[in-house]
Scaffold this motif. Structure first.
Motif, PDB file in Angstrom:
ATOM      1  N   GLU A 171       0.823  -1.217   0.000  1.00 47.86           N
ATOM      2  CA  GLU A 171       0.000   0.000   0.000  1.00 47.86           C
ATOM      3  C   GLU A 171       0.858   1.268   0.000  1.00 47.86           C
ATOM      4  O   GLU A 171       0.321   2.369  -0.027  1.00 47.86           O
ATOM      5  CB  GLU A 171      -0.944   0.023   1.200  1.00 47.86           C
ATOM      6  CG  GLU A 171      -2.083  -0.973   1.135  1.00 47.86           C
ATOM      7  CD  GLU A 171      -1.645  -2.392   1.465  1.00 47.86           C
ATOM      8  OE1 GLU A 171      -2.173  -3.329   0.839  1.00 47.86           O
ATOM      9  OE2 GLU A 171      -0.776  -2.546   2.348  1.00 47.86           O
ATOM     10  N   SER A 324      -8.457   6.080   9.216  1.00 44.12           N
ATOM     11  CA  SER A 324      -9.030   5.893   7.882  1.00 44.12           C
ATOM     12  C   SER A 324      -8.161   6.553   6.821  1.00 44.12           C
ATOM     13  O   SER A 324      -7.454   7.530   7.076  1.00 44.12           O
ATOM     14  CB  SER A 324     -10.435   6.493   7.831  1.00 44.12           C
ATOM     15  OG  SER A 324     -10.394   7.859   8.191  1.00 44.12           O
ATOM     16  N   THR A 340     -14.344   4.678  -0.885  1.00 41.22           N
ATOM     17  CA  THR A 340     -13.615   3.450  -0.577  1.00 41.22           C
ATOM     18  C   THR A 340     -12.531   3.792   0.424  1.00 41.22           C
ATOM     19  O   THR A 340     -11.717   4.702   0.194  1.00 41.22           O
ATOM     20  CB  THR A 340     -12.989   2.841  -1.844  1.00 41.22           C
ATOM     21  OG1 THR A 340     -14.026   2.586  -2.796  1.00 41.22           O
ATOM     22  CG2 THR A 340     -12.285   1.530  -1.516  1.00 41.22           C
ATOM     23  N   GLN A 342      -9.483   2.527   3.209  1.00 45.93           N
ATOM     24  CA  GLN A 342      -8.553   1.558   3.788  1.00 45.93           C
ATOM     25  C   GLN A 342      -8.340   1.910   5.253  1.00 45.93           C
ATOM     26  O   GLN A 342      -8.248   3.082   5.619  1.00 45.93           O
ATOM     27  CB  GLN A 342      -7.210   1.608   3.064  1.00 45.93           C
ATOM     28  CG  GLN A 342      -7.148   0.749   1.843  1.00 45.93           C
ATOM     29  CD  GLN A 342      -5.804   0.791   1.141  1.00 45.93           C
ATOM     30  OE1 GLN A 342      -5.675   0.262   0.057  1.00 45.93           O
ATOM     31  NE2 GLN A 342      -4.805   1.413   1.735  1.00 45.93           N
ATOM     32  N   VAL A 344      -5.852   1.790   8.312  1.00 45.83           N
ATOM     33  CA  VAL A 344      -4.423   1.672   8.625  1.00 45.83           C
ATOM     34  C   VAL A 344      -4.256   1.581  10.140  1.00 45.83           C
ATOM     35  O   VAL A 344      -4.770   2.422  10.877  1.00 45.83           O
ATOM     36  CB  VAL A 344      -3.641   2.894   8.087  1.00 45.83           C
ATOM     37  CG1 VAL A 344      -2.142   2.728   8.347  1.00 45.83           C
ATOM     38  CG2 VAL A 344      -3.909   3.088   6.599  1.00 45.83           C
ATOM     39  N   SER A 351      -0.961  -1.825   7.139  1.00 44.71           N
ATOM     40  CA  SER A 351      -1.429  -0.658   6.396  1.00 44.71           C
ATOM     41  C   SER A 351      -2.768  -0.908   5.708  1.00 44.71           C
ATOM     42  O   SER A 351      -3.292  -0.012   5.042  1.00 44.71           O
ATOM     43  CB  SER A 351      -0.388  -0.234   5.354  1.00 44.71           C
ATOM     44  OG  SER A 351      -0.107  -1.288   4.453  1.00 44.71           O
ATOM     45  N   LYS A 352      -3.325  -2.104   5.854  1.00 46.28           N
ATOM     46  CA  LYS A 352      -4.681  -2.363   5.355  1.00 46.28           C
ATOM     47  C   LYS A 352      -5.296  -3.489   6.181  1.00 46.28           C
ATOM     48  O   LYS A 352      -5.278  -4.644   5.797  1.00 46.28           O
ATOM     49  CB  LYS A 352      -4.693  -2.720   3.870  1.00 46.28           C
ATOM     50  CG  LYS A 352      -6.113  -2.726   3.287  1.00 46.28           C
ATOM     51  CD  LYS A 352      -6.132  -2.859   1.771  1.00 46.28           C
ATOM     52  CE  LYS A 352      -5.833  -4.273   1.325  1.00 46.28           C
ATOM     53  NZ  LYS A 352      -6.096  -4.457  -0.126  1.00 46.28           N
ATOM     54  N   TYR A 354      -8.461  -3.768   6.865  1.00 46.59           N
ATOM     55  CA  TYR A 354      -9.560  -4.160   5.995  1.00 46.59           C
ATOM     56  C   TYR A 354      -9.974  -2.944   5.179  1.00 46.59           C
ATOM     57  O   TYR A 354      -9.472  -1.827   5.395  1.00 46.59           O
ATOM     58  CB  TYR A 354     -10.751  -4.724   6.787  1.00 46.59           C
ATOM     59  CG  TYR A 354     -11.520  -3.725   7.616  1.00 46.59           C
ATOM     60  CD1 TYR A 354     -12.684  -3.138   7.129  1.00 46.59           C
ATOM     61  CD2 TYR A 354     -11.099  -3.365   8.888  1.00 46.59           C
ATOM     62  CE1 TYR A 354     -13.397  -2.221   7.890  1.00 46.59           C
ATOM     63  CE2 TYR A 354     -11.799  -2.441   9.647  1.00 46.59           C
ATOM     64  CZ  TYR A 354     -12.947  -1.876   9.140  1.00 46.59           C
ATOM     65  OH  TYR A 354     -13.641  -0.966   9.885  1.00 46.59           O
ATOM     66  N   THR A 355     -10.863  -3.132   4.234  1.00 48.22           N
ATOM     67  CA  THR A 355     -11.365  -2.052   3.401  1.00 48.22           C
ATOM     68  C   THR A 355     -12.884  -1.996   3.526  1.00 48.22           C
ATOM     69  O   THR A 355     -13.541  -3.035   3.620  1.00 48.22           O
ATOM     70  CB  THR A 355     -10.978  -2.270   1.923  1.00 48.22           C
ATOM     71  OG1 THR A 355      -9.553  -2.420   1.833  1.00 48.22           O
ATOM     72  CG2 THR A 355     -11.409  -1.097   1.061  1.00 48.22           C
ATOM     73  N   ASN A 381      -8.701  -9.644   5.392  1.00 53.66           N
ATOM     74  CA  ASN A 381      -9.317  -8.792   6.415  1.00 53.66           C
ATOM     75  C   ASN A 381      -8.988  -9.286   7.820  1.00 53.66           C
ATOM     76  O   ASN A 381      -8.981 -10.491   8.076  1.00 53.66           O
ATOM     77  CB  ASN A 381     -10.836  -8.754   6.245  1.00 53.66           C
ATOM     78  CG  ASN A 381     -11.268  -7.856   5.100  1.00 53.66           C
ATOM     79  OD1 ASN A 381     -10.454  -7.200   4.463  1.00 53.66           O
ATOM     80  ND2 ASN A 381     -12.562  -7.821   4.840  1.00 53.66           N
TER      81      ASN A 381
END
Length: 404
Positions: A171, A324, A340, A342, A344, A351-352, A354-355, A381
């Motif tokens: 990311e 966020s 959308t 991600q 963090v 760094s992700k 979940y989304t 996730n």
């Protein structure tokens, strides 16, 4: 700036590493910190670093704009012009001289030897200088914290550690963590100091950052599940409206929620909030009718009031939260915007986490309604382990009934 290993800094890094890494007892650590303070180890670019931004801090102080994003952006930009990688502490602007950081990460991966200085600017007049040295794949961190006050920038704290975790993520984040001994922090916490850093290295569209500041950051992920569960304005699911009340009440009334926990955390205080007051707060931000809202809460029809229980000891969360980052947007035909997002989480080195997709309905007068949230399914996730749900009415009774 990114350098191959040099002789003078090699001695400084080795000295700090050896001094701070040999002993473990509190007494010995105090001696170590005092020794560092007494020696006043000054690296060759300390004065250069502070001189670069001193005039900008003085100007910002005169204009009472120390914490303004514009001020921080100016300081970050100035460091970039002087050849130093720099970024703000909340990743609200692109890192300057980012290519140096990418190159350093490549050298870590190849187990080559190199060093780099990265500057982090916070919104409290603080500046953190990270001197990073890598060899054989490990990374040593020397962390100097400076504070601007009354026209001067002074060094307030120094820490030294070997990164326990180090990664450059897909990311575009540099993430690292470690533990060191700080005399000031030990007095407050009686423990060593942990650090979990997340620097966005790759650029991000300013439009996304503006959308994030406007719609996501005012809610966040602390003590609420708004962005953790699926819901929409036709089926609100498990969205907790008491948490929403806590978050949005100050926006409308310019003060904190007047209902707070008693001095006795085991008291289990219950308040009644008038129907008009509670519904005004919630209906400002959600398209919901009274009947639906009452079915999602504890409503006293006899007194036309909503029962309200402040979060107490049994609902406390560990104070480390993700943040966020909007990475995409879409305008819908009905006047709503789909974002959308991600998640963090520096504390987890992720760094992700979940989304999710958040739909908002902005109004011309600046107001906004939240329309829905949907977690985007992925095998990668992770659960929102930081979140502690509010007690249900049954759970509250089980814990507090004995007090009455």
């Amino acid at each position: 700036m990114l350098f191959k290993r040099g002789g003078l800094l090699a001695i400084s890094f080795m000295l700090l590493f050896c001094v701070s890494g040999c002993n473990n007892s509190s007494e010995e650590k105090t001696k170590v910190t005092k020794a560092i303070d007494d020696v006043q180890v000054v690296q060759k670019n300390d004065r250069e670093i502070t001189d670069i931004c001193l005039d900008l801090y003085r100007k910002a102080e005169e204009e009472k704009k120390i914490s303004d994003l514009e001020t921080i952006h100016g300081i970050v930009k100035r460091f970039g012009e002087k050849g130093y990688p720099a970024v703000d502490s909340k990743n609200q602007m692109d890192m300057v001289q980012a290519e140096q950081v990418i190159r350093f990460c490549e050298m870590v991966e190849k187990k080559e030897e190199a060093e780099i200085t990265i500057l982090e600017i916070d919104d409290l007049g603080g500046l953190i200088k990270y001197d990073l040295h890598t060899k054989d794949g490990s990374v040593n961190v020397v962390r100097n914290y400076y504070q601007y006050k009354n026209g001067k920038i002074r060094k307030k704290d120094v820490g030294n550690y070997e990164a326990d975790d180090w990664k450059y993520t897909k990311e575009g984040y540099l993430m690292f963590s470690g533990v060191w001994f700080s005399k000031e922090q030990y007095i407050l916490t009686l423990s060593e100091t942990e650090e979990h850093k997340a620097f966005r290295v790759q650029p991000l569209a300013e439009r996304y950052r503006e959308l994030n500041r406007k719609y996501l950051m005012p809610v966040g992920y602390e003590q609420n599940n708004m962005f953790l569960v699926d819901w929409d304005e036709h089926e609100f699911g498990d969205l907790n409206f008491y948490d929403m009340y806590d978050i949005f009440y100050p926006n409308i009334n310019a003060k904190s929620v007047p209902c707070d926990v008693d001095d006795d955390l085991g008291g289990g205080t219950v308040y009644n909030i008038s129907r008009d007051e509670f519904e005004h707060v919630i209906m400002t931000y959600f398209k919901i009718d009274s009947e639906t809202l009452q079915s999602k809460t504890v409503y006293d029809s006899k007194n036309s009031a909503y029962e309200y229980r402040p979060r107490g000891f049994y609902e406390a969360e560990y104070p480390e939260y993700p943040y966020s980052e909007v990475v995409g947007d879409r305008e819908n035909g009905d006047g709503t915007i789909a974002l959308t997002v991600q998640v963090v989480f520096p504390y987890a080195g992720d760094s992700k986490v979940y989304t999710h997709e958040v739909v908002v309905r902005p109004f011309e007068d600046g107001r906004v309604q939240y329309v829905s949230n949907r977690v985007i399914s992925s095998k990668d996730n992770h659960k929102g382990t930081w979140y502690k749900p509010r007690l249900t009415k049954e759970g509250w009774r089980e814990i507090y009934e004995k007090s009455y």
